[in-house]
Scaffold this active site. Structure first.
Site, PDB file in Angstrom:
ATOM      1  NE  ARG A   1      -5.514   5.178   2.464  1.00  0.00           N
ATOM      2  CZ  ARG A   1      -6.536   4.786   3.248  1.00  0.00           C
ATOM      3  NH1 ARG A   1      -7.141   3.636   3.022  1.00  0.00           N
ATOM      4  NH2 ARG A   1      -6.926   5.544   4.249  1.00  0.00           N
TER       5      ARG A   1
ATOM      6  NE  ARG B   1      -1.301  -9.204 -19.402  1.00  0.00           N
ATOM      7  CZ  ARG B   1      -1.694  -7.953 -19.622  1.00  0.00           C
ATOM      8  NH1 ARG B   1      -0.991  -7.170 -20.419  1.00  0.00           N
ATOM      9  NH2 ARG B   1      -2.804  -7.483 -19.068  1.00  0.00           N
TER      10      ARG B   1
ATOM     11  NE  ARG C   1     -11.045 -22.998 -18.453  1.00  0.00           N
ATOM     12  CZ  ARG C   1     -12.345 -23.261 -18.605  1.00  0.00           C
ATOM     13  NH1 ARG C   1     -13.135 -23.341 -17.540  1.00  0.00           N
ATOM     14  NH2 ARG C   1     -12.858 -23.444 -19.805  1.00  0.00           N
TER      15      ARG C   1
ATOM     16  CB  SER D   1      -0.897   0.004   1.236  1.00  0.00           C
ATOM     17  OG  SER D   1      -1.561   1.251   1.374  1.00  0.00           O
TER      18      SER D   1
END
Length: 242
Positions: free
Chosen positions: A101, A185, A176, A99
């Site tokens: 934050r 990708r 899967r 994070s």
């Protein structure tokens, strides 16, 4: 503010993966209940090589849903926010990302794109901006802390952080979803950073579960032709005619 290096670790995978997939496939085609036989299959009542051959034969027919019962969990560091924004678009997965934050981003590490790294003029401009971004973040953070925001200063100061800012993430995907991820990708059309990560992931899962992932990779390798069309093809495979 060092340049971050990509690191991919496999944290965990579903135990007894081959037998679990075998049991799931068997239940699709058997009248009996596989629950009473699963433990015996794990112990080898049906030899593992026989289980693998059964799985390979069914997968070759295009039936894939039973492999969703097995998943892999990865920990990745040295990736940019640009990468993670692409990664989370793969929706059938679970993500836990560092994070901005709660984690102080002063002196953040960053990802340096290869095309910029090998162009000295571009590299100087890029690195100057990274330094400016870090300095601006620190100034805003200090101002906000002093004005009463306290530890919440990070969540507002982070708005000046660049996409190149390094991040760390833990994520889990089932088999899967991983096959689909690798098709997209590992392709040469994928953005370079997520493509590098995908190939590292594929190497790890191939070692652990080759019966599923030996033939995984860019879509063209499975199809034998490039589905992207002549405009986008890398030329490794011919484009589909007609």
């Amino acid at each position: 503010m060092p340049v971050a290096a990509l690191k991919v670790e496999l944290l965990a995978m579903t135990p007894d993966a081959v037998t679990l997939i075998y049991a799931a496939f068997r239940q699709c085609y058997a009248k009996g209940f596989v629950g009473k036989d699963f433990k015996k299959w794990v112990k080898g009542e049906v030899p593992l090589e026989q289980q693998k051959q059964f799985i390979e034969n069914i997968l070759a027919s295009g039936h894939q849903s039973p492999i969703e019962h097995v998943s892999f969990t990865f920990a990745v560091e040295g990736v940019s926010r640009a990468l993670t924004h692409q990664l989370v678009r793969h929706r059938i997965a679970s993500y836990s990302q560092q994070s901005q934050r709660y984690v102080d981003a002063k002196d953040f590490c960053y990802i340096l794109p290869p095309a910029i790294a090998k162009n000295e003029e571009a590299k100087v401009i890029f690195e100057e901006f990274m330094t400016q971004a870090a300095e601006t973040y620190a100034k805003l953070q200090a101002i906000l802390e002093n004005s009463g925001r306290g530890k919440k200063a990070n969540e507002d100061a982070r708005y000046v952080l660049p996409n190149a800012c390094e991040s760390k993430i833990v994520f889990t995907m089932n088999c899967r979803s991983l096959l689909n991820f690798f098709e997209l990708r590992c392709c040469n059309r994928a953005q370079w950073e997520i493509r590098n990560m995908a190939w590292k992931m594929l190497k790890l899962v191939r070692e652990k579960l080759p019966v599923v992932f030996n033939l995984a990779g860019p879509k063209c390798e499975r199809l034998g032709y490039c589905p992207e069309g002549e405009k986008f093809s890398c030329g490794k495979y011919p484009c589909k005619l007609g």
